[in-house]
Design a protein around this motif. Structure first.
Motif, mmCIF file in Angstrom:
data_model
loop_
_atom_site.group_PDB
_atom_site.id
_atom_site.type_symbol
_atom_site.label_atom_id
_atom_site.label_comp_id
_atom_site.label_asym_id
_atom_site.label_seq_id
_atom_site.Cartn_x
_atom_site.Cartn_y
_atom_site.Cartn_z
ATOM 1 N N ALA A 66 -27.050 -2.115 -97.173
ATOM 2 C CA ALA A 66 -26.944 -2.464 -95.750
ATOM 3 C C ALA A 66 -27.804 -3.659 -95.335
ATOM 4 C CB ALA A 66 -27.293 -1.237 -94.899
ATOM 5 N N PRO A 67 -29.015 -3.865 -95.896
ATOM 6 C CA PRO A 67 -29.809 -5.030 -95.459
ATOM 7 C C PRO A 67 -29.071 -6.359 -95.561
ATOM 8 C CG PRO A 67 -31.211 -3.544 -96.698
ATOM 9 C CD PRO A 67 -29.812 -3.008 -96.802
ATOM 10 N N TYR A 68 -28.151 -6.500 -96.515
ATOM 11 C CA TYR A 68 -27.407 -7.755 -96.626
ATOM 12 C C TYR A 68 -26.558 -8.005 -95.373
ATOM 13 C CZ TYR A 68 -28.593 -7.965 -101.602
ATOM 14 O OH TYR A 68 -29.272 -8.034 -102.798
ATOM 15 N N ALA A 69 -26.040 -6.938 -94.772
ATOM 16 C CA ALA A 69 -25.192 -7.098 -93.595
ATOM 17 C C ALA A 69 -25.994 -7.338 -92.323
ATOM 18 C CB ALA A 69 -24.309 -5.853 -93.422
ATOM 19 N N PHE A 70 -27.245 -6.848 -92.283
ATOM 20 C CA PHE A 70 -28.013 -6.888 -91.039
ATOM 21 C C PHE A 70 -29.278 -7.736 -91.139
ATOM 22 C CE2 PHE A 70 -25.885 -2.631 -91.022
ATOM 23 C CZ PHE A 70 -24.980 -2.919 -90.005
ATOM 24 N N LYS A 71 -29.307 -8.659 -92.104
ATOM 25 C CA LYS A 71 -30.540 -9.429 -92.325
ATOM 26 C C LYS A 71 -30.904 -10.329 -91.150
ATOM 27 C CE LYS A 71 -28.131 -13.004 -95.014
ATOM 28 N NZ LYS A 71 -28.006 -13.635 -96.350
ATOM 29 N N ILE A 125 -34.991 -3.300 -103.066
ATOM 30 C CA ILE A 125 -34.443 -4.497 -103.715
ATOM 31 C C ILE A 125 -33.539 -5.251 -102.749
ATOM 32 C CG2 ILE A 125 -32.882 -5.296 -105.542
ATOM 33 C CD1 ILE A 125 -33.977 -2.944 -107.258
ATOM 34 N N SER A 126 -32.666 -4.529 -102.048
ATOM 35 C CA SER A 126 -31.751 -5.174 -101.099
ATOM 36 C C SER A 126 -32.511 -5.839 -99.962
ATOM 37 C CB SER A 126 -30.766 -4.147 -100.540
ATOM 38 O OG SER A 126 -29.973 -3.578 -101.548
ATOM 39 N N PHE A 127 -33.526 -5.153 -99.441
ATOM 40 C CA PHE A 127 -34.318 -5.725 -98.350
ATOM 41 C C PHE A 127 -35.077 -6.968 -98.817
ATOM 42 C CE2 PHE A 127 -38.368 -6.063 -96.075
ATOM 43 C CZ PHE A 127 -37.901 -6.221 -94.776
ATOM 44 N N SER A 128 -35.712 -6.883 -99.986
ATOM 45 C CA SER A 128 -36.453 -8.031 -100.517
ATOM 46 C C SER A 128 -35.520 -9.191 -100.820
ATOM 47 C CB SER A 128 -37.202 -7.625 -101.790
ATOM 48 O OG SER A 128 -38.056 -6.528 -101.557
ATOM 49 N N SER A 129 -34.349 -8.870 -101.363
ATOM 50 C CA SER A 129 -33.362 -9.901 -101.671
ATOM 51 C C SER A 129 -32.857 -10.578 -100.400
ATOM 52 C CB SER A 129 -32.197 -9.280 -102.441
ATOM 53 O OG SER A 129 -31.152 -10.201 -102.619
ATOM 54 N N SER A 130 -32.572 -9.788 -99.368
ATOM 55 C CA SER A 130 -32.097 -10.352 -98.099
ATOM 56 C C SER A 130 -33.160 -11.238 -97.468
ATOM 57 C CB SER A 130 -31.724 -9.222 -97.134
ATOM 58 O OG SER A 130 -30.730 -8.395 -97.679
ATOM 59 N N TYR A 360 -29.428 -20.002 -89.008
ATOM 60 C CA TYR A 360 -28.581 -19.975 -90.202
ATOM 61 C C TYR A 360 -28.114 -18.550 -90.491
ATOM 62 C CZ TYR A 360 -26.699 -21.601 -94.651
ATOM 63 O OH TYR A 360 -25.844 -21.917 -95.671
ATOM 64 N N ALA A 361 -28.995 -17.567 -90.308
ATOM 65 C CA ALA A 361 -28.599 -16.167 -90.527
ATOM 66 C C ALA A 361 -27.524 -15.741 -89.539
ATOM 67 C CB ALA A 361 -29.816 -15.259 -90.411
ATOM 68 N N LEU A 362 -27.631 -16.191 -88.285
ATOM 69 C CA LEU A 362 -26.631 -15.853 -87.279
ATOM 70 C C LEU A 362 -25.285 -16.503 -87.598
ATOM 71 C CD1 LEU A 362 -28.759 -16.097 -84.021
ATOM 72 C CD2 LEU A 362 -27.635 -14.051 -84.902
ATOM 73 N N PHE A 363 -25.316 -17.782 -87.958
ATOM 74 C CA PHE A 363 -24.062 -18.460 -88.300
ATOM 75 C C PHE A 363 -23.412 -17.793 -89.504
ATOM 76 C CE2 PHE A 363 -26.090 -22.582 -86.533
ATOM 77 C CZ PHE A 363 -25.757 -22.202 -85.246
ATOM 78 N N SER A 364 -24.210 -17.408 -90.496
ATOM 79 C CA SER A 364 -23.674 -16.717 -91.670
ATOM 80 C C SER A 364 -23.080 -15.368 -91.285
ATOM 81 C CB SER A 364 -24.777 -16.521 -92.716
ATOM 82 O OG SER A 364 -25.309 -17.760 -93.124
#
Length: 526
Positions: A66-71, A125-130, A360-364
């Motif tokens: 989920a962190p990838y979707a809400f970063k 891992i997902s949070f750190s990666s995001s 950039y995160a918002l545009f992505s």
């Protein structure tokens, strides 16, 4: 008075780009960005299956993605809090250290995995990666010069995809041979080996000061963007430009399987031919942005990526024809790579350096929303039209995106007009200023309305898909009940997504009103 900077020719721009350590550093950092995604999407689920964990539990662990979707939710923290020197590089280093520790920690449970430990570590891992992704994208916005952006996009995608392959397929291949614990430790060490790249990467030139407060870091990126005269057209374009691609691509694998192609043939088409065609298209598209200009590239590649869908219509008509299928897959993937390159250069141009992480995160996220909503309509249209006509219909679906492009980049333009780039002057305010209370109310109205529309749309699409081409009745109430009682892990994301999207839209609407009308000053307290 200083003389104006001399404009570089195309060949001079390319030579300057490929001899730049700025380009080299952002490309190598993209390798660090791709490694954990391959691990989370491919290697960890396969490892769990090999250790005898049931498929339902493996499905639950996918919620840790989920962190990838809400970063975008914590991206303002990275604009606000950072050392004065090495602002984004400090965040990248933090992400790499956390990834090294959390990936290596998987080795502690290599022979006796427990659901709780794996879920927590996968989430970390997902949070750190995001977090690392946000910082790398922001650093790329800040450090690259215009003539380097096109080449950088191609190089970044190539190394990102290579890293995903190593973190996924390579780890899956060597894990059973050398032991999963050792495989995880070695992968963790790769992140530490990339720390010198982060430390030695060049400092951006002339970056504005960080926002003075957390409120400014959250609020000002929205308001600054909506001061653009063409802000709404740009936001609509970000959503629509790749929409036809995402609809066409949503069910390609089931399409090939239904035609009768062997899974191995589908794997060759999607995992090899499409992969290399997409990387090649992205590299060529990035170079074309330098040679032709970003505006012209967006127009040419927007048309090319839409027409490429016709290859699937030909395959649907021919049936089992391997050369035609491989050619269609390669053509589509290459065309998508071309459009993706121009699109990503546009993102770099329109993001303000002061709010590089948040904007950039918002545009992505606007682009990611496009991918999320593309799947359900695809299933409904295929049921109604059949495969051939469905793929033909996806071609004119590109027209709304091109109409929005015309609004801020005329088709004759070589480059993006200055008024569409990040650091332009504010547009004129229209009408009376809006009070803070009115902004809050209108933002809440927009949030509730948006979330409700997202839920309604999802329920309607579920009901249509349940009809199976008219063989079952349309039951909206039943579809709503199914949506509100998720059975699979991915259904939980569908349930949570609309209110999160609603909050962002409500916040954006309030920022739009503030940017266009201004905020009324408070009167003196009596």
């Amino acid at each position: 008075m200083a003389a104006p900077a001399q404009k570089l020719t195309t060949s001079q721009s390319l030579r300057a780009a490929f001899s730049s350590w700025r380009l080299g550093s952002v490309s190598l950092l993209s390798f660090s960005s791709g490694l954990p995604l391959g691990l989370v999407l491919t290697a960890i689920p396969f490892w769990m299956q090999q250790e005898g964990i049931d498929i339902k539990s493996i499905g639950l662990v996918t919620l840790a993605q989920a962190p990838y979707a809400f970063k975008f939710l914590w991206s303002p923290l990275m604009d606000r809090f950072a050392p004065r020197r090495g602002r984004k590089r400090a965040w990248i280093a933090i992400g790499q250290v956390l990834l090294a520790a959390s990936v290596a920690a998987l080795a502690l449970w290599a022979g006796r995995p427990t659901m709780g430990a794996i879920t927590v570590l996968t989430l970390l891992i997902s949070f750190s990666s995001s977090t690392q992704d946000i910082a790398i994208d922001a650093y790329t916005v800040e450090v690259l010069r215009k003539e380097e952006q096109g080449a950088a996009v191609g190089a970044r995608v190539a190394l990102y995809r290579a890293a995903m392959y190593i973190g996924g397929a390579v780890v899956v291949s060597i894990g059973p041979k050398i032991g999963w614990g050792l495989a995880f430790v070695l992968l963790g060490l790769v992140f530490l080996a990339l720390l010198p790249v982060t430390a030695l990467a060049p400092e951006p030139e002339g970056v504005p000061p960080a926002p003075a407060s957390l409120r400014a870091a959250v609020w000002d990126p929205f308001v600054s963007f909506f001061r653009h005269p063409r802000a709404l057209e740009i936001a609509s374009f970000l959503f629509l430009y790749k929409f036809s691609n995402n609809v066409a691509e949503a069910l390609v694998r089931p399409f090939l399987g239904q035609l009768g192609y062997h899974p191995l043939e589908v794997g060759i088409a999607t995992g090899t031919i499409s992969l290399f065609a997409n990387i090649g298209g992205t590299i060529l598209g990035g170079l074309a942005c330098t040679a032709w200009g970003v505006g012209r590239a967006l127009w040419v590649f927007g048309v090319v990526q839409a027409l490429a869908h016709g290859g699937y219509a030909v395959v649907a008509e021919l049936g089992i024809n391997r050369p035609a299928m491989y050619a269609a897959m390669g053509l589509e993937a290459g065309a998508i790579g071309l459009g993706t390159a121009a699109f990503n250069v546009l993102l770099l141009r329109i993001t303000q350096k002061r709010f590089s992480a948040t904007q950039y995160a918002l545009f992505s996220s606007i682009f990611a929303l496009n991918r999320t909503v593309a799947g359900p309509p695809a299933g409904v249209l295929i049921d109604a039209l059949g495969w051939r006509d469905f793929f033909l219909l996806t071609i004119p679906m590109a027209i709304p995106g091109m109409v929005m492009l015309q609004r801020f980049v005329p088709w004759q333009a070589r480059e993006i007009p200055e008024t569409a780039e990040a650091d332009l002057g504010a547009g004129e305010k229209v009408g009376a200023p809006v009070t803070a209370g009115a902004l809050v109310r209108r933002g809440l109205y927009a949030a509730v309305l948006s979330a409700g529309l997202f839920y309604l749309t999802s329920a309607v699409l579920l009901a249509l898909r349940a009809m199976h081409g008219g063989k079952a009745p349309f039951e909206l109430a039943r579809a709503t009940a199914v949506m509100l009682h998720p059975a699979r892990p991915s259904d939980w994301l569908d349930l949570v997504g609309p209110p999160v999207a609603g909050v962002v839209i409500g916040f954006a609407w309030a920022a739009f009103l503030a940017a266009r009308h201004g905020i009324a000053a408070r009167g003196p307290r009596g």
